[in-house]
Write a protein that holds these residues in place. Structure first.
Motif, mmCIF file in Angstrom:
data_model
loop_
_atom_site.group_PDB
_atom_site.id
_atom_site.type_symbol
_atom_site.label_atom_id
_atom_site.label_comp_id
_atom_site.label_asym_id
_atom_site.label_seq_id
_atom_site.Cartn_x
_atom_site.Cartn_y
_atom_site.Cartn_z
ATOM 1 N N GLY A 44 62.382 52.427 61.615
ATOM 2 C CA GLY A 44 61.337 52.881 60.713
ATOM 3 C C GLY A 44 61.684 54.202 60.063
ATOM 4 N N THR A 45 62.190 55.143 60.858
ATOM 5 C CA THR A 45 62.567 56.451 60.337
ATOM 6 C C THR A 45 63.714 56.328 59.343
ATOM 7 O OG1 THR A 45 61.823 57.553 62.352
ATOM 8 C CG2 THR A 45 63.414 58.734 60.987
ATOM 9 N N SER A 46 64.696 55.479 59.654
ATOM 10 C CA SER A 46 65.836 55.291 58.762
ATOM 11 C C SER A 46 65.406 54.720 57.410
ATOM 12 C CB SER A 46 66.863 54.364 59.422
ATOM 13 O OG SER A 46 67.925 54.062 58.551
ATOM 14 N N VAL A 47 64.571 53.686 57.428
ATOM 15 C CA VAL A 47 64.146 53.050 56.175
ATOM 16 C C VAL A 47 63.280 54.005 55.355
ATOM 17 C CG1 VAL A 47 62.784 51.181 55.180
ATOM 18 C CG2 VAL A 47 64.345 50.714 57.059
ATOM 19 N N ALA A 48 62.326 54.678 55.989
ATOM 20 C CA ALA A 48 61.461 55.598 55.256
ATOM 21 C C ALA A 48 62.262 56.763 54.669
ATOM 22 C CB ALA A 48 60.351 56.110 56.157
ATOM 23 N N THR A 49 63.283 57.210 55.390
ATOM 24 C CA THR A 49 64.155 58.261 54.861
ATOM 25 C C THR A 49 64.883 57.769 53.624
ATOM 26 O OG1 THR A 49 64.454 59.193 57.076
ATOM 27 C CG2 THR A 49 66.075 59.809 55.404
ATOM 28 N N SER A 50 65.313 56.516 53.644
ATOM 29 C CA SER A 50 65.956 55.925 52.478
ATOM 30 C C SER A 50 64.997 55.883 51.298
ATOM 31 C CB SER A 50 66.454 54.515 52.813
ATOM 32 O OG SER A 50 67.014 53.883 51.686
ATOM 33 N N PHE A 51 63.759 55.492 51.547
ATOM 34 C CA PHE A 51 62.756 55.489 50.476
ATOM 35 C C PHE A 51 62.592 56.881 49.889
ATOM 36 C CE2 PHE A 51 61.162 51.314 51.892
ATOM 37 C CZ PHE A 51 60.805 50.754 50.668
ATOM 38 N N ALA A 52 62.522 57.900 50.750
ATOM 39 C CA ALA A 52 62.325 59.269 50.280
ATOM 40 C C ALA A 52 63.493 59.753 49.432
ATOM 41 C CB ALA A 52 62.124 60.202 51.469
ATOM 42 N N LYS A 53 64.716 59.385 49.818
ATOM 43 C CA LYS A 53 65.898 59.907 49.147
ATOM 44 C C LYS A 53 66.348 59.073 47.944
ATOM 45 C CE LYS A 53 67.803 62.321 53.163
ATOM 46 N NZ LYS A 53 68.966 62.501 54.073
ATOM 47 N N ASN A 54 65.942 57.811 47.889
ATOM 48 C CA ASN A 54 66.465 56.923 46.854
ATOM 49 C C ASN A 54 65.430 56.425 45.858
ATOM 50 O OD1 ASN A 54 69.303 56.706 47.710
ATOM 51 N ND2 ASN A 54 68.443 55.749 49.538
ATOM 52 N N THR A 55 64.161 56.826 46.031
ATOM 53 C CA THR A 55 63.111 56.393 45.112
ATOM 54 C C THR A 55 62.203 57.576 44.792
ATOM 55 O OG1 THR A 55 61.353 55.809 46.697
ATOM 56 C CG2 THR A 55 63.110 54.187 46.367
ATOM 57 N N ASP A 56 61.194 57.316 43.967
ATOM 58 C CA ASP A 56 60.201 58.340 43.645
ATOM 59 C C ASP A 56 59.081 58.412 44.683
ATOM 60 O OD1 ASP A 56 61.453 59.191 41.308
ATOM 61 O OD2 ASP A 56 60.482 57.652 40.092
ATOM 62 N N ALA A 57 59.147 57.591 45.716
ATOM 63 C CA ALA A 57 58.133 57.645 46.771
ATOM 64 C C ALA A 57 58.241 58.961 47.533
ATOM 65 C CB ALA A 57 58.299 56.473 47.728
ATOM 66 N N ARG A 58 57.114 59.442 48.010
ATOM 67 C CA ARG A 58 57.086 60.661 48.811
ATOM 68 C C ARG A 58 56.391 60.375 50.132
ATOM 69 N NH1 ARG A 58 60.748 61.498 46.535
ATOM 70 N NH2 ARG A 58 61.158 62.929 44.795
ATOM 71 N N ILE A 59 57.023 60.751 51.227
ATOM 72 C CA ILE A 59 56.473 60.490 52.552
ATOM 73 C C ILE A 59 55.333 61.474 52.800
ATOM 74 C CG2 ILE A 59 56.972 60.149 54.983
ATOM 75 C CD1 ILE A 59 58.596 58.363 53.046
ATOM 76 N N VAL A 60 54.107 60.951 52.819
ATOM 77 C CA VAL A 60 52.934 61.812 52.957
ATOM 78 C C VAL A 60 52.148 61.536 54.233
ATOM 79 C CG1 VAL A 60 52.710 61.996 50.451
ATOM 80 C CG2 VAL A 60 51.377 60.267 51.683
ATOM 81 N N ALA A 61 52.439 60.430 54.927
ATOM 82 C CA ALA A 61 51.632 60.063 56.087
ATOM 83 C C ALA A 61 52.478 59.355 57.134
ATOM 84 C CB ALA A 61 50.479 59.156 55.665
ATOM 85 N N LEU A 62 52.082 59.523 58.394
ATOM 86 C CA LEU A 62 52.777 58.894 59.512
ATOM 87 C C LEU A 62 51.752 58.362 60.503
ATOM 88 C CD1 LEU A 62 55.441 61.669 60.263
ATOM 89 C CD2 LEU A 62 55.827 59.563 58.973
ATOM 90 N N GLY A 63 52.102 57.260 61.158
ATOM 91 C CA GLY A 63 51.261 56.721 62.211
ATOM 92 C C GLY A 63 52.110 56.172 63.343
ATOM 93 N N ASP A 64 51.686 56.368 64.574
ATOM 94 C CA ASP A 64 52.402 55.816 65.728
ATOM 95 C C ASP A 64 51.463 55.787 66.920
ATOM 96 O OD1 ASP A 64 55.642 55.372 66.298
ATOM 97 O OD2 ASP A 64 54.449 55.712 68.107
ATOM 98 N N ILE A 65 51.680 54.822 67.792
ATOM 99 C CA ILE A 65 50.843 54.679 68.981
ATOM 100 C C ILE A 65 51.105 55.790 69.987
ATOM 101 C CG2 ILE A 65 52.441 53.186 70.248
ATOM 102 C CD1 ILE A 65 49.974 51.551 71.118
ATOM 103 N N PHE A 66 52.312 56.386 69.949
ATOM 104 C CA PHE A 66 52.688 57.395 70.925
ATOM 105 C C PHE A 66 52.780 58.778 70.271
ATOM 106 C CE2 PHE A 66 54.741 53.492 72.716
ATOM 107 C CZ PHE A 66 53.897 53.382 73.821
ATOM 108 N N PRO A 67 52.136 59.796 70.850
ATOM 109 C CA PRO A 67 52.146 61.130 70.229
ATOM 110 C C PRO A 67 53.525 61.761 70.138
ATOM 111 C CG PRO A 67 51.129 61.184 72.422
ATOM 112 C CD PRO A 67 51.289 59.745 72.045
ATOM 113 N N ASP A 68 54.397 61.499 71.112
ATOM 114 C CA ASP A 68 55.729 62.091 71.042
ATOM 115 C C ASP A 68 56.535 61.507 69.888
ATOM 116 O OD1 ASP A 68 55.644 59.697 72.643
ATOM 117 O OD2 ASP A 68 57.730 60.061 73.223
ATOM 118 N N GLN A 69 56.387 60.203 69.642
ATOM 119 C CA GLN A 69 57.071 59.578 68.513
ATOM 120 C C GLN A 69 56.536 60.123 67.191
ATOM 121 O OE1 GLN A 69 59.971 58.216 69.620
ATOM 122 N NE2 GLN A 69 59.603 56.336 68.456
ATOM 123 N N LEU A 70 55.221 60.306 67.128
ATOM 124 C CA LEU A 70 54.597 60.835 65.923
ATOM 125 C C LEU A 70 55.082 62.251 65.641
ATOM 126 C CD1 LEU A 70 52.484 60.175 63.734
ATOM 127 C CD2 LEU A 70 50.750 61.163 65.234
#
Length: 422
Positions: A44-70
């Protein structure tokens, strides 16, 4: 909270998004798609990083079941955003717990969400997020059992033309594979007579969890759990089966498979090898084998298409080419294929797949900003059911037909009170 009550409660938030996407999302004034990641693991982190670096999308929100992962995800994407000259993620747009996806669906400050949660949850998350008016990029597979795929097809009917939904078959956008598929489908190897393919990988690994409760271990080590992952044929090998479906323009009509667990010793219950003979329309057979226990990072994936006038080779690494009356080879690689390419735990492969994620990401974001909404759910279901066909055959020890799979009623049961993870 059940789906009906949730949708009633969030009607004000999600209802307006279906009215006029260009107004709701404000693309005319700002082309940056506000993008959320649900599931902050490696892929998930790898793909979202690709979106951030290769498109006009901006990472503005995150969700995860575990607080340490979040927390780990926020640290990573705050750094990514800083490098792009973008603001850090607002803590109010970080969502923790088993129902983080509901909060993301109801939040008007998120335009699109990437579903990178374990496969068991994909369809549920897709349902609620799209009902909340969010565009969705969903990792494969689209469900772990046939009933889940039926629900996915209902979602496909509901969202068509309203929001974009892409499924993570990035190989379909990798330039070498796109060109090879075009040439095969144009008849460059003649009539396809048979196929072969394999997916050989090292075992999935996780850190030592110590005395962590079993339910939490299952969720954190989900690749080892057949119910949560769908088994290796569906969760990992699906890429090979999807490429074959794509190039054949069809799904298998039956499968004869065997699977077993001979090498891996972890506490999970997945198989570590599969041998499957898929039969496509016209009696074309596809011989497939898979191993997920190889040592020293050994990794090798490829498809071969044998035709009346030649053969085509489609490996992840090495020469991607056609041999025969009309030979051809892909020569536009930015860097030569490395003979020692290793398995990428985050799915970010190089060589023939070097541009796969980037092209897939751009295609999805362009579909949103250009209001040409994608609906890849049915294709995702077809490939998922193809894998379920092989899995069911291995479980029953006999040939299973496509008609049997389409009528299958077996539901995978999680057996975990997910609400306790808050």
């Amino acid at each position: 909270m059940d789906r009906r009550k949730f949708l009633q409660g969030s009607a004000g938030a999600c209802g307006l998004l279906f009215v006029k996407p260009s107004t709701a999302f404000g693309y005319a004034a700002n082309s940056a798609v506000r993008y959320g990641l649900l599931g902050c693991g490696k892929r998930g982190t790898s793909v979202a990083t690709s979106f951030a670096k290769n498109t006009d999308a901006r990472i503005v929100a995150l969700g995860d079941i575990f607080p340490d992962q979040l927390a780990k995800g926020k640290t990573h994407f705050d750094e990514v955003n800083k490098g792009l000259g973008v603001s850090a993620i607002d803590p109010k747009l970080t969502f923790h717990g088993h129902d983080a996806y509901k909060a993301m669906a109801a939040n008007p400050n998120i335009d699109a969400v990437q579903i990178s949660t374990p496969p068991f949850f994909h369809v549920e998350h897709m349902d609620i997020l799209t009902a909340g008016g969010k565009h969705v990029y969903c990792e494969k597979p689209v469900g772990v059992d046939v009933p889940q795929t039926r629900r996915a097809l209902e979602i496909a009917k509901r969202i068509n033309g309203k929001v974009s939904v892409a499924v993570g078959f990035q190989i379909r956008k990798a330039p070498p594979f796109v060109e090879l598929a075009r040439r095969i489908q144009a008849g460059q190897i003649g009539k396809i007579a048979s196929l072969s393919g394999f997916y050989n990988a090292p075992p999935a690994t996780y850190p030592d969890r110590g005395n962590m409760p079993k339910d939490e271990q299952r969720l954190r080590n989900w690749l080892w759990d057949k119910t949560i992952s769908g088994d290796i044929l569906l969760e990992q090998n699906i890429h090979v089966i999807d490429v074959c479906n794509w190039i054949m323009g069809a799904h298998p009509i039956k499968a004869d498979a065997r699977a077993s667990r001979k090498v891996i010793q972890n506490f999970g219950n997945i198989n570590d090898n599969y041998e499957v003979i898929f039969t496509y329309p016209g009696g074309v057979e596809f011989v497939f084998n898979s191993t997920q226990f190889n040592q020293n990072g050994f990794f090798d994936v490829a498809e071969h298409f044998f035709g009346t006038e030649g053969l085509a080779e489609a490996p992840y690494k090495g020469p991607l080419r056609i041999l025969g009356k009309q030979p051809w080879a892909w020569t536009n690689n930015a860097t030569p294929a490395a003979a020692d390419t290793k398995f990428a735990a985050d799915g970010a492969f190089t060589d023939n797949l070097a541009d796969a994620d980037k092209m897939k990401d751009r295609d999805f974001i362009d579909s949103i900003t250009g209001h040409q909404y994608q609906n890849q759910i049915e294709t995702g279901v077809q490939s998922a059911r193809s894998c379920m066909l092989g899995r069911k055959s291995a479980e029953l020890g006999r040939v299973v037909t496509w008609d049997e799979i389409e009528s299958d009623r077996e539901e995978y049961r999680l057996g975990i009170d997910i609400s306790k993870f808050v």
